[in-house]
Design a protein around this motif. Structure first.
Motif, mmCIF file in Angstrom:
data_model
loop_
_atom_site.group_PDB
_atom_site.id
_atom_site.type_symbol
_atom_site.label_atom_id
_atom_site.label_comp_id
_atom_site.label_asym_id
_atom_site.label_seq_id
_atom_site.Cartn_x
_atom_site.Cartn_y
_atom_site.Cartn_z
ATOM 1 N N LEU A 22 -1.138 -10.189 2.864
ATOM 2 C CA LEU A 22 -0.134 -9.171 3.137
ATOM 3 C C LEU A 22 -0.204 -8.023 2.134
ATOM 4 O O LEU A 22 -0.049 -6.858 2.496
ATOM 5 N N ARG A 23 -0.450 -8.344 0.873
ATOM 6 C CA ARG A 23 -0.590 -7.299 -0.147
ATOM 7 C C ARG A 23 -1.792 -6.397 0.154
ATOM 8 O O ARG A 23 -1.703 -5.173 0.050
ATOM 9 N N LYS A 24 -2.914 -6.997 0.548
ATOM 10 C CA LYS A 24 -4.100 -6.207 0.889
ATOM 11 C C LYS A 24 -3.836 -5.318 2.100
ATOM 12 O O LYS A 24 -4.221 -4.151 2.117
ATOM 13 N N THR A 25 -3.159 -5.873 3.094
ATOM 14 C CA THR A 25 -2.844 -5.100 4.286
ATOM 15 C C THR A 25 -1.909 -3.949 3.939
ATOM 16 O O THR A 25 -2.103 -2.814 4.402
ATOM 17 N N LEU A 26 -0.923 -4.206 3.126
ATOM 18 C CA LEU A 26 0.016 -3.166 2.718
ATOM 19 C C LEU A 26 -0.696 -2.058 1.946
ATOM 20 O O LEU A 26 -0.453 -0.867 2.193
ATOM 21 N N LEU A 27 -1.586 -2.421 1.048
ATOM 22 C CA LEU A 27 -2.350 -1.419 0.307
ATOM 23 C C LEU A 27 -3.212 -0.582 1.242
ATOM 24 O O LEU A 27 -3.318 0.634 1.086
ATOM 25 N N ARG A 28 -3.838 -1.234 2.219
ATOM 26 C CA ARG A 28 -4.699 -0.530 3.173
ATOM 27 C C ARG A 28 -3.877 0.429 4.030
ATOM 28 O O ARG A 28 -4.276 1.576 4.256
ATOM 29 N N HIS A 60 -1.240 7.838 3.146
ATOM 30 C CA HIS A 60 -1.100 8.787 2.043
ATOM 31 C C HIS A 60 -2.480 9.153 1.523
ATOM 32 O O HIS A 60 -3.042 8.450 0.692
ATOM 33 N N PRO A 61 -3.032 10.245 2.025
ATOM 34 C CA PRO A 61 -4.354 10.637 1.535
ATOM 35 C C PRO A 61 -4.303 10.889 0.025
ATOM 36 O O PRO A 61 -3.281 11.265 -0.528
#
Length: 71
Positions: free
Chosen positions: A46-52, A58-59
């Protein structure tokens, strides 16, 4: 959100090995260990997905800066 200290599952595994526990208690502890491991893995996903998702929304460069660089 502050990070919580990591739960030491090794102490619970040692308890399973050396403790004078009944079979029912051993099964319950083993199930809890497995559930915590699954939750840790899900949390990491979930953390990886949220970061992605945040990175996509947000460019890294503002539009004005990007346009200035392309000129």
């Amino acid at each position: 959100m502050p990070d919580r200290p990591q739960l030491d599952l090794n102490s619970f595994r040692e308890l399973l090995q050396h403790g004078g526990l009944q079979d029912k208690e051993k099964v319950m502890i083993q199930e809890l260990i497995e559930h915590v491991e699954e939750l840790h893995a899900e949390n990491a996903r979930l953390r990886k997905t949220l970061l992605r998702v945040n990175a996509a929304n947000h460019p890294r460069m503002s539009t004005k800066l990007k346009e200035a660089l392309y000129e």
